[in-house]
Design a protein around this motif. Structure first.
Motif, PDB file in Angstrom:
ATOM      1  N   ALA A 283      41.522  36.702  34.295  1.00  0.00           N
ATOM      2  CA  ALA A 283      40.099  37.010  34.532  1.00  0.00           C
ATOM      3  C   ALA A 283      39.754  38.413  34.015  1.00  0.00           C
ATOM      4  CB  ALA A 283      39.774  36.894  36.019  1.00  0.00           C
ATOM      5  N   MET A 284      40.764  39.285  33.951  1.00  0.00           N
ATOM      6  CA  MET A 284      40.547  40.652  33.447  1.00  0.00           C
ATOM      7  C   MET A 284      40.681  40.722  31.923  1.00  0.00           C
ATOM      8  SD  MET A 284      42.754  42.676  36.396  1.00  0.00           S
ATOM      9  CE  MET A 284      42.608  44.324  35.745  1.00  0.00           C
TER      10      MET A 284
ATOM     11  N   HIS B  67      39.420  44.379  31.425  1.00  0.00           N
ATOM     12  CA  HIS B  67      38.128  44.729  32.041  1.00  0.00           C
ATOM     13  C   HIS B  67      38.085  44.318  33.517  1.00  0.00           C
ATOM     14  CE1 HIS B  67      37.291  40.474  31.503  1.00  0.00           C
ATOM     15  NE2 HIS B  67      37.586  40.591  30.216  1.00  0.00           N
TER      16      HIS B  67
ATOM     17  N   ALA C  30      36.943  42.362  37.062  1.00  0.00           N
ATOM     18  CA  ALA C  30      36.890  40.934  37.404  1.00  0.00           C
ATOM     19  C   ALA C  30      36.774  40.791  38.913  1.00  0.00           C
ATOM     20  CB  ALA C  30      38.157  40.238  36.917  1.00  0.00           C
ATOM     21  N   SER C  31      36.522  39.551  39.360  1.00  0.00           N
ATOM     22  CA  SER C  31      36.522  39.248  40.801  1.00  0.00           C
ATOM     23  C   SER C  31      37.546  38.158  41.042  1.00  0.00           C
ATOM     24  CB  SER C  31      35.170  38.687  41.248  1.00  0.00           C
ATOM     25  OG  SER C  31      34.192  39.664  41.096  1.00  0.00           O
ATOM     26  N   HIS C  32      38.210  38.212  42.183  1.00  0.00           N
ATOM     27  CA  HIS C  32      39.253  37.227  42.464  1.00  0.00           C
ATOM     28  C   HIS C  32      39.408  37.058  43.965  1.00  0.00           C
ATOM     29  CE1 HIS C  32      43.032  35.054  41.794  1.00  0.00           C
ATOM     30  NE2 HIS C  32      43.495  35.724  42.832  1.00  0.00           N
TER      31      HIS C  32
ATOM     32  N   VAL D  41      37.301  46.239  40.098  1.00  0.00           N
ATOM     33  CA  VAL D  41      37.803  44.888  40.368  1.00  0.00           C
ATOM     34  C   VAL D  41      37.484  44.571  41.827  1.00  0.00           C
ATOM     35  CG1 VAL D  41      39.850  43.410  40.481  1.00  0.00           C
ATOM     36  CG2 VAL D  41      39.642  45.121  38.654  1.00  0.00           C
TER      37      VAL D  41
END
Ligand code: UD1
Length: 420
Positions: free
Chosen positions: A202-203, A224, A226-228, A39
């Motif tokens: 987002a995950m 899964h 993700a980017s944040h 992540v």
């Protein structure tokens, strides 16, 4: 121990870039334990609490690396330990947030009880009751919460008795991997929780009710990577807004999010500051006019935050007239009162309320505080005071304010760190 030396009386003028929010970044980092994929979190502030959280996550098996711009890469292919030790939890209460994700992913977790802290007893009963409703068996042994869920966590309907930011976060991050649907009622609505929901979604999580006090979570088998990007810090924004108002200055809070700071800006504006929401941020200024006394009561979001109570009190201490400041979240959050008193403020505490009678001028003095926001309120008072203020125990400030002195100095403050 380091201290900060302030020669007060200078109006602050300039631009301050608002950092990512500490209280969002911490639960976001914990949430990365929920997946075995990497992540990426950007806009993570460079703070002691973030370093403490990194150490905690590494203890659970996270491979954590970061770049100078605050982009973090967090990857936990395997959970290597499900124990969060007292040594680290006592340093930072947010450590208890690992309980939900560890239990959800590994079906077991042993997390130290955080104990009390300077601002109150701060129990974790709502975290425990919620996880128990989801099927966890939790025992308290040797100062630790020992939780197991041999069959995995199950969705449940949970009505939290008190609005708790941490409990809402812990239960959300447990429910996303639980079997079935969880409904969290009386959930906290802080923007940091909405930010956590954004990452979880987002995950791959399925969550309804973002921004409301009723969150419905449909559990998934796995999440899964993700980017944040971490949202801007609303408490840092409010703190520097007070710096502009208390010194009679003019500061652009670049990158601040006006939507999340309405309740903070409202009393600052009623006190006499002019606040403009601009495309590049929020401009706060007070030219000439004095500060008016305004009553303030702390409340869960969207009310006025307890984390801004000490700062607004510093502002009110030089108001024309009087202000009643009522603390409803924590029972012991007035430790800054006697310290502000040493600087000449006239404040009387009666139970959960402080009556602040404004004085024309504060006077510099050596002071110290026992928590983060109390410490920064003394820095703010020092900026407005005549003469020299020395704020001791600076490590509290380092927990939660990124480059505090540099940001103030860039606006013309006479502030320096004294290393001892
Ligand atoms: C978070 C913030 C903190 C802020 C606080 C309130 C982080 C890392 N910290 O702390 O800066 O001051 O929210 O906005 O985000 N309570 C119980 N039982 C529980 C949990 C809480 O009685 O199980 C009570 C607390 O004692 C307190 C109130 O609920 O009186 C609110 O606390 P809570 O929202 O949980 O604060 P934290 O999440 O610890």
């Amino acid at each position: 121990m380091d201290s900060i030396l302030i020669r007060g009386g200078k109006p602050l003028n300039g631009t301050i870039t608002i950092s990512g929010a500490k209280n969002a970044a911490l639960p976001l980092m914990v949430a990365t334990l929920l997946t075995d994929e990497p992540v990426i979190l950007s806009n993570v502030p460079d703070l002691m609490d973030i370093a403490t959280m990194t150490a905690l996550l590494r203890g659970h098996g996270t491979v954590a690396t970061h770049q100078a711009d605050g982009t973090w890469h967090l990857h936990t292919p395997d959970i290597t330990s499900t124990t969060a030790h007292y040594d680290i939890v006592r340093k930072m209460r947010a450590s208890v947030l690992v309980l939900g994700p560890l239990l959800a992913r590994e079906r077991q977790a042993t997390v130290s009880l955080p104990g009390g802290c300077a601002i109150g007893t701060r129990p974790v009963n709502i975290h425990i009751e919620g996880l128990a409703a989801m099927g966890a068996q939790i025992e308290i042994e040797g100062g630790y919460m020992k939780a197991v869920a041999p069959q995995g966590l199950k969705g449940a309907k949970i009505n939290m008795s008190t609005v708790s930011v941490g409990a809402t976060e812990n239960l959300l991050t447990a429910a996303v991997l639980a079997d079935g649907t969880t409904v969290l009622e009386n959930a906290a609505r802080e923007p940091e929780i909405a930010d956590l929901i954004d990452l979880l979604v987002a995950m791959g999580a399925e969550i309804e009710g973002r921004g409301t006090d009723r969150l419905t979570v449909h559990g998934k088998d796995r999440l899964h990577g993700a980017s944040h990007r971490v949202l801007p810090d609303r408490i840092e924004t409010g703190t520097f807004a007070v710096a502009a108002a208390i010194t009679g200055g003019d500061i652009l809070l670049a990158g601040a999010d006006p939507e999340t700071v309405e309740a903070i800006m409202e009393p600052i504006s009623r006190a006499g500051a002019t606040i403009d929401n601009l495309p590049e941020g929020i401009r706060v200024r007070r030219n000439g006019a004095g500060i008016l006394g305004v009553d303030v009561m702390t409340q869960p979001y969207p009310g006025f935050p307890t984390d801004m109570q000490a700062q607004i009190m510093a502002l009110m201490s030089i108001s024309h007239g009087a202000a009643m400041i009522t603390e409803t979240i924590f029972e012991n959050r007035f430790m800054h009162v006697p310290e502000l008193g040493r600087m000449g403020a006239n404040i009387n505490v009666h139970g959960g309320s402080a009556l602040v009678r404004g004085v024309p001028k504060l006077k510099g003095a050596p002071v110290m505080a026992t928590d983060l926001r109390a410490s920064v309120s003394l820095v703010l008072a020092g900026l407005a005071a005549e003469g020299e203020t020395r704020v001791n125990r600076v490590y509290h400030l380092d927990r939660g304010y990124e480059r505090l002195e540099a940001k103030l100095v860039a606006c013309g403050a006479d502030v320096e760190r004294v290393r001892e």
